[in-house]
Design a protein around this motif. Sequence first.
Motif, PDB file in Angstrom:
ATOM      1  N   ASP A  91      49.911  -4.151  -5.583  1.00 28.12           N
ATOM      2  CA  ASP A  91      49.148  -2.964  -5.300  1.00 28.12           C
ATOM      3  C   ASP A  91      49.826  -1.732  -5.855  1.00 28.12           C
ATOM      4  OD1 ASP A  91      46.988  -4.561  -4.210  1.00 28.12           O
ATOM      5  OD2 ASP A  91      47.898  -4.595  -2.417  1.00 28.12           O
ATOM      6  N   ALA A  92      49.335  -0.741  -6.597  1.00 27.47           N
ATOM      7  CA  ALA A  92      49.854   0.367  -6.814  1.00 27.47           C
ATOM      8  C   ALA A  92      48.847   1.633  -7.056  1.00 27.47           C
ATOM      9  CB  ALA A  92      50.687   0.203  -8.059  1.00 27.47           C
ATOM     10  N   ALA A  93      49.300   2.683  -6.717  1.00 30.04           N
ATOM     11  CA  ALA A  93      48.391   3.849  -6.918  1.00 30.04           C
ATOM     12  C   ALA A  93      48.208   4.448  -8.532  1.00 30.04           C
ATOM     13  CB  ALA A  93      49.133   4.977  -5.926  1.00 30.04           C
ATOM     14  N   ALA A 101      45.739  13.043 -21.010  1.00 30.81           N
ATOM     15  CA  ALA A 101      45.059  12.681 -19.573  1.00 30.81           C
ATOM     16  C   ALA A 101      45.324  11.027 -19.379  1.00 30.81           C
ATOM     17  CB  ALA A 101      43.532  12.753 -19.908  1.00 30.81           C
ATOM     18  N   TRP A 102      46.610  10.494 -19.957  1.00 29.71           N
ATOM     19  CA  TRP A 102      46.878   9.171 -19.698  1.00 29.71           C
ATOM     20  C   TRP A 102      46.944   9.046 -18.109  1.00 29.71           C
ATOM     21  CZ3 TRP A 102      47.181   5.443 -23.350  1.00 29.71           C
ATOM     22  CH2 TRP A 102      47.315   5.882 -24.336  1.00 29.71           C
ATOM     23  N   HIS A 103      46.549   7.654 -17.777  1.00 29.15           N
ATOM     24  CA  HIS A 103      46.528   7.372 -16.353  1.00 29.15           C
ATOM     25  C   HIS A 103      47.270   6.136 -16.219  1.00 29.15           C
ATOM     26  CE1 HIS A 103      43.200  10.098 -15.582  1.00 29.15           C
ATOM     27  NE2 HIS A 103      43.436  10.121 -14.580  1.00 29.15           N
ATOM     28  N   PHE A 104      48.305   5.854 -15.297  1.00 28.68           N
ATOM     29  CA  PHE A 104      49.300   4.675 -15.289  1.00 28.68           C
ATOM     30  C   PHE A 104      49.291   4.310 -13.677  1.00 28.68           C
ATOM     31  CE2 PHE A 104      50.888   7.334 -18.625  1.00 28.68           C
ATOM     32  CZ  PHE A 104      51.135   6.287 -19.613  1.00 28.68           C
ATOM     33  N   VAL A 105      49.798   3.138 -13.509  1.00 20.87           N
ATOM     34  CA  VAL A 105      50.335   2.378 -12.088  1.00 20.87           C
ATOM     35  C   VAL A 105      51.580   2.091 -12.534  1.00 20.87           C
ATOM     36  CG1 VAL A 105      48.067   1.813 -11.305  1.00 20.87           C
ATOM     37  CG2 VAL A 105      49.493   0.147 -12.666  1.00 20.87           C
ATOM     38  N   ALA A 106      52.569   2.439 -11.519  1.00 14.66           N
ATOM     39  CA  ALA A 106      53.930   2.048 -11.632  1.00 14.66           C
ATOM     40  C   ALA A 106      54.053   0.682 -11.063  1.00 14.66           C
ATOM     41  CB  ALA A 106      54.900   3.188 -10.970  1.00 14.66           C
ATOM     42  N   VAL A 133      46.727  -7.949 -18.310  1.00 11.63           N
ATOM     43  CA  VAL A 133      46.390  -7.430 -17.162  1.00 11.63           C
ATOM     44  C   VAL A 133      45.011  -7.618 -16.620  1.00 11.63           C
ATOM     45  CG1 VAL A 133      46.455  -5.202 -15.852  1.00 11.63           C
ATOM     46  CG2 VAL A 133      47.931  -5.493 -17.880  1.00 11.63           C
ATOM     47  N   ARG A 134      44.917  -7.620 -15.384  1.00 11.72           N
ATOM     48  CA  ARG A 134      43.547  -7.734 -14.700  1.00 11.72           C
ATOM     49  C   ARG A 134      43.602  -6.986 -13.652  1.00 11.72           C
ATOM     50  NH1 ARG A 134      43.107 -12.846 -13.741  1.00 11.72           N
ATOM     51  NH2 ARG A 134      43.858 -12.856 -11.398  1.00 11.72           N
ATOM     52  N   ILE A 135      42.497  -6.013 -13.479  1.00 11.61           N
ATOM     53  CA  ILE A 135      42.086  -5.232 -12.252  1.00 11.61           C
ATOM     54  C   ILE A 135      40.796  -5.483 -12.098  1.00 11.61           C
ATOM     55  CG2 ILE A 135      42.146  -2.968 -11.313  1.00 11.61           C
ATOM     56  CD1 ILE A 135      44.613  -2.047 -13.187  1.00 11.61           C
ATOM     57  N   THR A 151      44.110   3.165  -5.189  1.00 12.19           N
ATOM     58  CA  THR A 151      45.098   2.052  -5.182  1.00 12.19           C
ATOM     59  C   THR A 151      44.311   0.809  -6.013  1.00 12.19           C
ATOM     60  OG1 THR A 151      46.348   2.523  -3.002  1.00 12.19           O
ATOM     61  CG2 THR A 151      46.390   0.318  -3.864  1.00 12.19           C
ATOM     62  N   ALA A 152      45.087   0.223  -6.770  1.00 11.68           N
ATOM     63  CA  ALA A 152      44.505  -0.857  -7.636  1.00 11.68           C
ATOM     64  C   ALA A 152      45.249  -2.113  -7.223  1.00 11.68           C
ATOM     65  CB  ALA A 152      44.693  -0.716  -9.124  1.00 11.68           C
ATOM     66  N   ARG A 153      44.686  -3.051  -7.316  1.00 14.02           N
ATOM     67  CA  ARG A 153      45.108  -4.629  -7.086  1.00 14.02           C
ATOM     68  C   ARG A 153      45.317  -5.138  -8.725  1.00 14.02           C
ATOM     69  NH1 ARG A 153      48.497  -7.486  -4.278  1.00 14.02           N
ATOM     70  NH2 ARG A 153      48.187  -9.758  -4.432  1.00 14.02           N
ATOM     71  N   VAL A 154      46.741  -5.529  -9.056  1.00 10.81           N
ATOM     72  CA  VAL A 154      47.013  -5.562 -10.230  1.00 10.81           C
ATOM     73  C   VAL A 154      47.397  -6.905 -10.377  1.00 10.81           C
ATOM     74  CG1 VAL A 154      48.450  -4.811 -12.525  1.00 10.81           C
ATOM     75  CG2 VAL A 154      47.610  -3.212 -10.679  1.00 10.81           C
ATOM     76  N   HIS A 155      46.898  -7.675 -11.403  1.00  5.37           N
ATOM     77  CA  HIS A 155      47.594  -8.934 -11.777  1.00  5.37           C
ATOM     78  C   HIS A 155      47.964  -8.930 -13.121  1.00  5.37           C
ATOM     79  CE1 HIS A 155      48.085 -13.403 -12.227  1.00  5.37           C
ATOM     80  NE2 HIS A 155      47.505 -13.271 -13.616  1.00  5.37           N
ATOM     81  N   LEU A 156      49.485  -8.962 -13.325  1.00  5.05           N
ATOM     82  CA  LEU A 156      50.055  -8.576 -14.765  1.00  5.05           C
ATOM     83  C   LEU A 156      50.849 -10.010 -15.215  1.00  5.05           C
ATOM     84  CD1 LEU A 156      51.864  -5.445 -15.455  1.00  5.05           C
ATOM     85  CD2 LEU A 156      53.221  -7.708 -15.762  1.00  5.05           C
TER      86      LEU A 156
END
Length: 102
Positions: free
Chosen positions: A8-10, A19-24, A51-53, A90-95
């Motif tokens: 999980d990451a913000a 206007a790029w958006h990222f998660v760390a 990636v899957r969100i 907050t996103a749940r990320v599968h990487l």
Amino acid sequence: MPVAFDFDAALFEWSGNTAWHFVAVPEPISDEIAARMEGFTRGFGSVRVQVRIGGSEWATSVFPDSKMGVYLLPVKKPVRQAEGLTAGSTARVHLELVEVIP
């Protein structure tokens, strides 16, 4: 066997003129990616990933950020819109690493 991580990451907006958006990617996962891919990264130290969100899945790369000491995952606008994400969400990320080095 695929090498994959779930976390999980913000989401945050890059503080530049774009206007790029990222998660760390969390530090322990970033450290493992760096160790696995040492000497096998692409331009700017990037690593190809799948990636899957939520219900959105795409291919991209993660990029090392020396200031934060982690990899950054770009989240494009169509994904943010489809998943209802804004800066601070907050996103749940599968990487999953695309090119795994034995």
